[in-house]
Design an enzyme around this catalytic site. Structure first.
Site, PDB file in Angstrom:
ATOM      1  N   ASP A  44      46.611  39.571  27.319  1.00  0.00           N
ATOM      2  CA  ASP A  44      45.736  39.231  28.426  1.00  0.00           C
ATOM      3  C   ASP A  44      46.568  38.545  29.504  1.00  0.00           C
ATOM      4  OD1 ASP A  44      43.086  38.663  29.656  1.00  0.00           O
ATOM      5  OD2 ASP A  44      42.398  38.921  27.595  1.00  0.00           O
ATOM      6  N   ASP A  96      42.775  39.850  33.689  1.00  0.00           N
ATOM      7  CA  ASP A  96      41.519  39.129  33.849  1.00  0.00           C
ATOM      8  C   ASP A  96      41.119  39.029  35.331  1.00  0.00           C
ATOM      9  OD1 ASP A  96      39.622  37.387  32.250  1.00  0.00           O
ATOM     10  OD2 ASP A  96      40.226  35.930  33.772  1.00  0.00           O
ATOM     11  N   GLU A 120      40.319  44.027  34.806  1.00  0.00           N
ATOM     12  CA  GLU A 120      38.903  43.681  34.708  1.00  0.00           C
ATOM     13  C   GLU A 120      38.361  43.447  36.114  1.00  0.00           C
ATOM     14  OE1 GLU A 120      35.959  40.387  32.636  1.00  0.00           O
ATOM     15  OE2 GLU A 120      37.730  39.788  33.746  1.00  0.00           O
ATOM     16  N   HIS A 147      34.477  40.245  24.378  1.00  0.00           N
ATOM     17  CA  HIS A 147      34.167  38.859  24.015  1.00  0.00           C
ATOM     18  C   HIS A 147      33.170  38.207  24.961  1.00  0.00           C
ATOM     19  CE1 HIS A 147      37.111  38.823  27.143  1.00  0.00           C
ATOM     20  NE2 HIS A 147      36.932  37.523  27.330  1.00  0.00           N
ATOM     21  N   ASP A 148      32.754  38.906  26.018  1.00  0.00           N
ATOM     22  CA  ASP A 148      31.793  38.344  26.977  1.00  0.00           C
ATOM     23  C   ASP A 148      30.400  38.967  26.861  1.00  0.00           C
ATOM     24  OD1 ASP A 148      33.852  36.823  28.164  1.00  0.00           O
ATOM     25  OD2 ASP A 148      34.315  38.400  29.623  1.00  0.00           O
TER      26      ASP A 148
HETATM   27  O1  TEU Z   1      35.421  37.326  32.677  1.00  0.00           O
HETATM   28  C1  TEU Z   1      34.991  37.578  33.964  1.00  0.00           C
HETATM   29  C2  TEU Z   1      33.531  37.518  34.251  1.00  0.00           C
HETATM   30  O2  TEU Z   1      33.176  37.326  35.379  1.00  0.00           O
HETATM   31  C3  TEU Z   1      32.456  37.667  33.251  1.00  0.00           C
HETATM   32  O3  TEU Z   1      32.560  38.719  32.415  1.00  0.00           O
HETATM   33  C4  TEU Z   1      32.303  36.363  32.579  1.00  0.00           C
HETATM   34  O4  TEU Z   1      32.500  36.518  31.213  1.00  0.00           O
HETATM   35  C5  TEU Z   1      30.982  35.699  32.818  1.00  0.00           C
HETATM   36  O5  TEU Z   1      30.251  35.728  31.643  1.00  0.00           O
HETATM   37  C6  TEU Z   1      30.162  36.150  33.945  1.00  0.00           C
HETATM   38  O6  TEU Z   1      28.871  35.626  33.886  1.00  0.00           O
HETATM   39  C7  TEU Z   1      36.749  37.012  32.430  1.00  0.00           C
HETATM   40  C8  TEU Z   1      36.950  36.787  30.948  1.00  0.00           C
HETATM   41  O7  TEU Z   1      36.711  37.989  30.255  1.00  0.00           O
HETATM   42  C9  TEU Z   1      36.079  35.654  30.503  1.00  0.00           C
HETATM   43  O8  TEU Z   1      36.101  35.450  29.121  1.00  0.00           O
HETATM   44  C10 TEU Z   1      36.547  34.417  31.228  1.00  0.00           C
HETATM   45  O9  TEU Z   1      35.680  33.362  30.941  1.00  0.00           O
HETATM   46  C11 TEU Z   1      36.595  34.630  32.743  1.00  0.00           C
HETATM   47  O10 TEU Z   1      37.177  35.872  33.124  1.00  0.00           O
HETATM   48  C12 TEU Z   1      37.427  33.560  33.379  1.00  0.00           C
HETATM   49  O11 TEU Z   1      38.770  33.721  33.034  1.00  0.00           O
END
Ligand code: TEU
Ligand code: CA
Length: 575
Positions: free
Chosen positions: A112, A213, A272, A345-346
């Protein structure tokens, strides 16, 4: 290929260009994967201990969520040293061992890359905040107060303003995520050079690429204008001013020149992009533009968000989901490339979110896996998805760990509105990120084989029957189904390069499409509902002489009816 590169798992695939089009990626979220030392937190040795599982599944690439040094405010997405491994997860030697062990098994490692922001404990930021004259001041985004308050109306993804006041120097710094995640100033060339240097260091160490990210947020509109405020929201929508901002393509092309262009073609990059549209994705992933190999967009995972955002839900609309996938399949057919995912993971677990995790758990997990994996693009499997892991039955606010969920909950509570707080808790339970973060269920023992200590987040009680040990040796398991999907991608070129055509676009029950190249045609038909589906016109007659490649029911024909969540895949040789 240099000698340090791993041998390709599937030598029939082109050894250099665009090998990742025939690859399947598996995401490891290290904190929740496997704990080797009993402290209750997953770690790198825990991953090494379970490589048989990944090799069995047949995946080509592992994407590892951050293991860098971090105060763990956002579970590692807040990095305080890009060149160090956090002791929570192990050491740099452990990571070298993981790279070597994966390569020895013909798998690659993608790390990442979190460079839109750092931790506020990164030395770049502590220097930057120390004084207005600091040589690193301009490495972050500092602004004077506007009328004694925040410089603009942007909200943070994790609730509240995107600005935090630094009392000592009297200025605010920008943080699109938590206030422990200050945004870097990519318009400063020193910042970009420092990032490229770090990326080169990791690639020289032997890793095979990066998942980047929120990479489309790195170029902010220089004037940072206010965003529009939609009804009921306290903060403006800044995303139109930082999502795919003015210089993002320039910076990604520069990164390509400085980091990737002088290396072998065996690397893989995926960005992403919360704001990506098909039109933007064509630009980002056009190989001739030398930016990225593919992007993660958010369109399909936003379709069940209600008017108040991700913690308000609306019913799943299959027609809308199909429409979205088809739009992306078609838009990136001639130029660029898709990534395909249900989970990470989100996101909440797909079988609970778009499937049926009770009566039709097995059927819906396999049907959803199939419709995703047989499209054109590179599929991503998130840890536990290959077992059909479900959302967690969260009981109270004490069960949650994720700062996003907790921040929103605390904000609602501070406003003293108990009914809003209760609604939010219900929304977090189905939509919150912790659903994806409960420990991987390795076996039926009390902590699911994840740890001998106390897990950092509760284990899902359904691990007693839903676990890897029960599935690894069962040819009828969800795990075995995923293994078959991965194998098919490696064996059937039509899955990699075939044209995509959506059938029955308006039907609210079935997800059906064909994939076709010069020699082969595939028909994928899934009943994505918990009711039987009766064909009005027989979809099956044209395919009467086709071979059944896959079905998640013991028998059945496409001539009359599909059972709830039944999926059938047919294959035909073309003249
Ligand atoms: O996530 C970016 C993001 O904007 C969303 O998917 C986020 O998880 C959030 O829930 C929006 O409501 C990335 C990563 O995947 C995430 O785990 C991190 O928390 C975020 O960036 C910050 O680095
Ligand atoms: Ca541990």
């Amino acid at each position: 290929m240099t000698s340090t590169q791993p041998a390709l798992r599937h030598p029939s695939l082109s050894p250099t260009a665009e090998w990742w089009k025939a690859a399947v990626v598996y995401q490891v979220y290290p904190r929740s994967f496997a704990d080797s030392n009993g402290d209750g937190i997953g770690d790198i040795q825990g991953i090494i201990d379970h490589l048989d599982h990944l090799e069995d599944l047949g995946v080509d690439v592992v994407w590892l969520s951050p293991v860098y040094a971090s105060p763990q405010d956002d579970n590692g997405y807040d990095i305080s040293d890009y060149y160090a491994v956090d002791p929570t997860f192990g050491t740099l030697e452990d990571l070298d061992e993981l790279i070597a062990a994966l390569h020895a098994r013909g798998m690659k490692l993608v790390m990442d890359l979190v460079v839109n922001h750092t931790s506020d404990e990164h030395k770049w930021f502590t220097e930057s905040r120390s004084s207005r004259q600091s040589p690193k001041r301009d490495w972050y985004i500092w602004r004077d107060p506007r009328d004694g308050a925040e410089p603009n109306n942007w909200g943070s993804f994790f609730s509240g303003s995107a600005w935090e006041l630094d009392e000592t120097t009297g200025q605010y710094f920008l943080h699109l995520f938590s206030k422990k995640q200050p945004d870097l100033n990519w318009d400063n060339p020193e910042v970009r050079a420092a990032v490229y240097q770090m990326m080169n260091w990791w690639l020289d160490r032997g890793i095979d690429g990066f998942r980047m990210d929120v990479i489309s947020f790195i170029s902010k509109h220089p004037e940072l204008p206010d965003g529009a405020i939609t009804d009921g929201q306290s903060w403006g929508e800044g995303i139109q001013f930082y999502g795919s901002g003015p210089k993002v393509h320039e910076y990604l092309q520069e990164m390509h020149r400085e980091v990737f262009s002088h290396r072998d073609a065996d690397l893989i990059t995926v960005g992403e992009m919360v704001d990506a549209t098909p039109e933007l994705a064509r630009l980002y992933t056009d190989q001739d533009r030398r930016e990225l190999d593919m992007v993660f967009h958010f369109e399909h995972v936003g379709l069940d968000h209600g008017p108040g955002g991700k913690f308000t839900r609306k019913p799943v609309d299959l027609v809308a989901i199909k429409h979205s996938f088809a739009r992306w399949q078609n838009a990136l057919a001639d130029v660029g490339w898709n990534s395909l995912y249900w989970n990470n993971h989100d996101q909440p677990r797909v079988v609970s979110r778009f499937g049926n995790d009770t009566t039709y758990w097995h059927e819906s997990a396999t049907a959803l896996a199939t419709v995703l994996h047989l499209m054109r693009g590179t599929p991503y499997i998130y840890q536990g998805e290959e077992l059909g892991m479900t959302n967690m039955s969260f009981q109270s606010i004490e069960d949650f760990r994720d700062l996003e969920s907790l921040n929103y909950y605390n904000e609602a509570n501070q406003e003293g509105d108990s009914s809003r707080a209760a609604d939010l808790l219900a929304g977090i339970a189905v939509g919150g990120r912790d659903n994806a973060r409960t420990p991987v269920q390795w076996d039926g023992t009390p902590n699911a084989g994840f740890t001998t200590g106390t897990p950092w987040i509760p284990v899902n009680p359904n691990h007693e029957w839903l676990n890897a040990a029960a599935q690894r040796t069962d040819p009828g398991s969800i795990f075995a189904w995923y293994r078959t999907l991965v194998r098919l991608r490696h064996e059937e070129p039509v899955i990699v390069d075939g044209r995509f055509e959506l059938l029955h676009a308006k039907d609210p029950q079935i997800f059906a499409y064909t994939r076709t190249n010069d020699t082969t045609a595939l028909l994928v038909v899934a009943n994505c509902s918990s009711e039987p589906f009766t064909f009005s016109s027989s979809i099956g007659t044209k395919w009467a002489d086709a071979e059944v490649l896959l079905r998640n029911q013991p028998d059945g024909s496409l001539a009359q009816e599909l059972r709830p969540w039944e999926v059938v895949v047919l294959k035909k040789r073309l003249a």
